[in-house]
Design a protein around this motif. Sequence first.
Motif, PDB file in Angstrom:
ATOM      1  N   ALA A  71      -3.909   3.453   3.516  1.00 28.29           N
ATOM      2  CA  ALA A  71      -2.459   3.586   3.693  1.00 28.29           C
ATOM      3  C   ALA A  71      -1.930   2.680   4.796  1.00 28.29           C
ATOM      4  O   ALA A  71      -0.858   2.081   4.654  1.00 28.29           O
ATOM      5  CB  ALA A  71      -2.102   5.041   3.983  1.00 28.29           C
ATOM      6  N   ALA A  72      -2.652   2.556   5.886  1.00 29.62           N
ATOM      7  CA  ALA A  72      -2.167   1.726   6.996  1.00 29.62           C
ATOM      8  C   ALA A  72      -2.165   0.251   6.632  1.00 29.62           C
ATOM      9  O   ALA A  72      -1.222  -0.480   6.959  1.00 29.62           O
ATOM     10  CB  ALA A  72      -3.018   1.968   8.246  1.00 29.62           C
ATOM     11  N   ALA A  73      -3.192  -0.206   5.939  1.00 33.69           N
ATOM     12  CA  ALA A  73      -3.231  -1.608   5.509  1.00 33.69           C
ATOM     13  C   ALA A  73      -2.170  -1.860   4.442  1.00 33.69           C
ATOM     14  O   ALA A  73      -1.541  -2.916   4.420  1.00 33.69           O
ATOM     15  CB  ALA A  73      -4.623  -1.967   4.993  1.00 33.69           C
ATOM     16  N   GLU A  74      -1.939  -0.891   3.563  1.00 33.64           N
ATOM     17  CA  GLU A  74      -0.889  -1.042   2.559  1.00 33.64           C
ATOM     18  C   GLU A  74       0.491  -1.071   3.211  1.00 33.64           C
ATOM     19  O   GLU A  74       1.378  -1.802   2.769  1.00 33.64           O
ATOM     20  CB  GLU A  74      -0.991   0.053   1.505  1.00 33.64           C
ATOM     21  CG  GLU A  74      -2.190  -0.179   0.588  1.00 33.64           C
ATOM     22  CD  GLU A  74      -2.426   0.929  -0.419  1.00 33.64           C
ATOM     23  OE1 GLU A  74      -1.796   2.009  -0.307  1.00 33.64           O
ATOM     24  OE2 GLU A  74      -3.236   0.702  -1.321  1.00 33.64           O
ATOM     25  N   LEU A  75       0.674  -0.308   4.284  1.00 33.40           N
ATOM     26  CA  LEU A  75       1.934  -0.385   5.028  1.00 33.40           C
ATOM     27  C   LEU A  75       2.080  -1.767   5.654  1.00 33.40           C
ATOM     28  O   LEU A  75       3.171  -2.355   5.635  1.00 33.40           O
ATOM     29  CB  LEU A  75       2.010   0.697   6.113  1.00 33.40           C
ATOM     30  CG  LEU A  75       3.236   0.629   7.024  1.00 33.40           C
ATOM     31  CD1 LEU A  75       4.538   0.743   6.225  1.00 33.40           C
ATOM     32  CD2 LEU A  75       3.165   1.706   8.092  1.00 33.40           C
ATOM     33  N   ALA A  76       0.994  -2.317   6.187  1.00 33.20           N
ATOM     34  CA  ALA A  76       1.035  -3.673   6.747  1.00 33.20           C
ATOM     35  C   ALA A  76       1.466  -4.665   5.670  1.00 33.20           C
ATOM     36  O   ALA A  76       2.316  -5.532   5.917  1.00 33.20           O
ATOM     37  CB  ALA A  76      -0.327  -4.064   7.323  1.00 33.20           C
ATOM     38  N   ALA A  77       0.930  -4.531   4.460  1.00 34.30           N
ATOM     39  CA  ALA A  77       1.314  -5.418   3.352  1.00 34.30           C
ATOM     40  C   ALA A  77       2.788  -5.234   3.002  1.00 34.30           C
ATOM     41  O   ALA A  77       3.507  -6.217   2.780  1.00 34.30           O
ATOM     42  CB  ALA A  77       0.431  -5.158   2.128  1.00 34.30           C
ATOM     43  N   ALA A  78       3.255  -3.992   2.969  1.00 33.01           N
ATOM     44  CA  ALA A  78       4.669  -3.735   2.654  1.00 33.01           C
ATOM     45  C   ALA A  78       5.578  -4.374   3.696  1.00 33.01           C
ATOM     46  O   ALA A  78       6.626  -4.940   3.350  1.00 33.01           O
ATOM     47  CB  ALA A  78       4.925  -2.231   2.571  1.00 33.01           C
ATOM     48  N   LEU A  79       5.193  -4.304   4.951  1.00 31.18           N
ATOM     49  CA  LEU A  79       6.000  -4.914   6.013  1.00 31.18           C
ATOM     50  C   LEU A  79       6.025  -6.434   5.873  1.00 31.18           C
ATOM     51  O   LEU A  79       7.079  -7.058   6.014  1.00 31.18           O
ATOM     52  CB  LEU A  79       5.454  -4.518   7.386  1.00 31.18           C
ATOM     53  CG  LEU A  79       5.690  -3.062   7.795  1.00 31.18           C
ATOM     54  CD1 LEU A  79       4.819  -2.698   8.992  1.00 31.18           C
ATOM     55  CD2 LEU A  79       7.160  -2.810   8.091  1.00 31.18           C
ATOM     56  N   VAL A  80       4.882  -7.032   5.589  1.00 29.65           N
ATOM     57  CA  VAL A  80       4.808  -8.482   5.428  1.00 29.65           C
ATOM     58  C   VAL A  80       5.625  -8.922   4.209  1.00 29.65           C
ATOM     59  O   VAL A  80       6.303  -9.947   4.247  1.00 29.65           O
ATOM     60  CB  VAL A  80       3.343  -8.956   5.316  1.00 29.65           C
ATOM     61  CG1 VAL A  80       3.261 -10.421   4.912  1.00 29.65           C
ATOM     62  CG2 VAL A  80       2.606  -8.726   6.638  1.00 29.65           C
ATOM     63  N   ASN A  81       5.586  -8.140   3.137  1.00 27.99           N
ATOM     64  CA  ASN A  81       6.281  -8.504   1.902  1.00 27.99           C
ATOM     65  C   ASN A  81       7.772  -8.195   1.927  1.00 27.99           C
ATOM     66  O   ASN A  81       8.513  -8.670   1.064  1.00 27.99           O
ATOM     67  CB  ASN A  81       5.650  -7.787   0.704  1.00 27.99           C
ATOM     68  CG  ASN A  81       4.271  -8.304   0.383  1.00 27.99           C
ATOM     69  OD1 ASN A  81       3.957  -9.462   0.644  1.00 27.99           O
ATOM     70  ND2 ASN A  81       3.429  -7.446  -0.152  1.00 27.99           N
TER      71      ASN A  81
END
Length: 166
Positions: A9-19
Amino acid sequence: MHFNPYGGAAAELAAALVNADPADELLDVLKASDYKPLGSLDARQERDVRDWIERLRQVFREPAVDLLNDLLAQSSTTHYISTHDGRAPHLHYAREDAPTDVRLKAYTAAGMAALFCEDAGRIGWCDREGCDTVFVDTSRNGKRRFCSTKCANRVAVAAHRHRQAG
C-alpha cells in the motif's frame, strides 16, 4: 505477489503521488488512495511533499540503494510497534499524531524500501515511449512492463504494423 503493508500500500501510494497531475490537490490524491489518518497540509508542507514526490520519481526511474537510503534518512522518526484498531502488532515509522507530511514521507520511504528489498524489479516505469506513468508490479510473475493494458496494446499494435510494413 503478497507484499507487507509498507511494501504494498505504501509503495502504491508513492506511485499514485508520482502519477498525479501536479495541478491536483495533494489531499485529494491522498483521499483517493485511501491514505489514513489524513490531516492537513500548510503551504510549506505541500511544497515539501511536492519535492518529496520528485525524489520518489527518481526511485521509480532508477531504483537504487543510495536513493532509498537517502529517503529513509530524511524521513526517519521514531519507529514503534502499534496495535491500533484491533490489528496485530505491526511497525509504524512515524507517530500517528505527527504532521501529515512527516507521516507521508516516512510511510512512502519505508514502503519503497520494503518493496526494493523484496524485489526491486517490482518498481516499474512504463516501457511505452512517451509514457511517464510509474507502477508497482503486483503481478504473479513480476514481469509487468507497462502501466496499463492500453499502453501494452499500443506498443503491440505499433510492433505489428511495423512488421507488416517491413
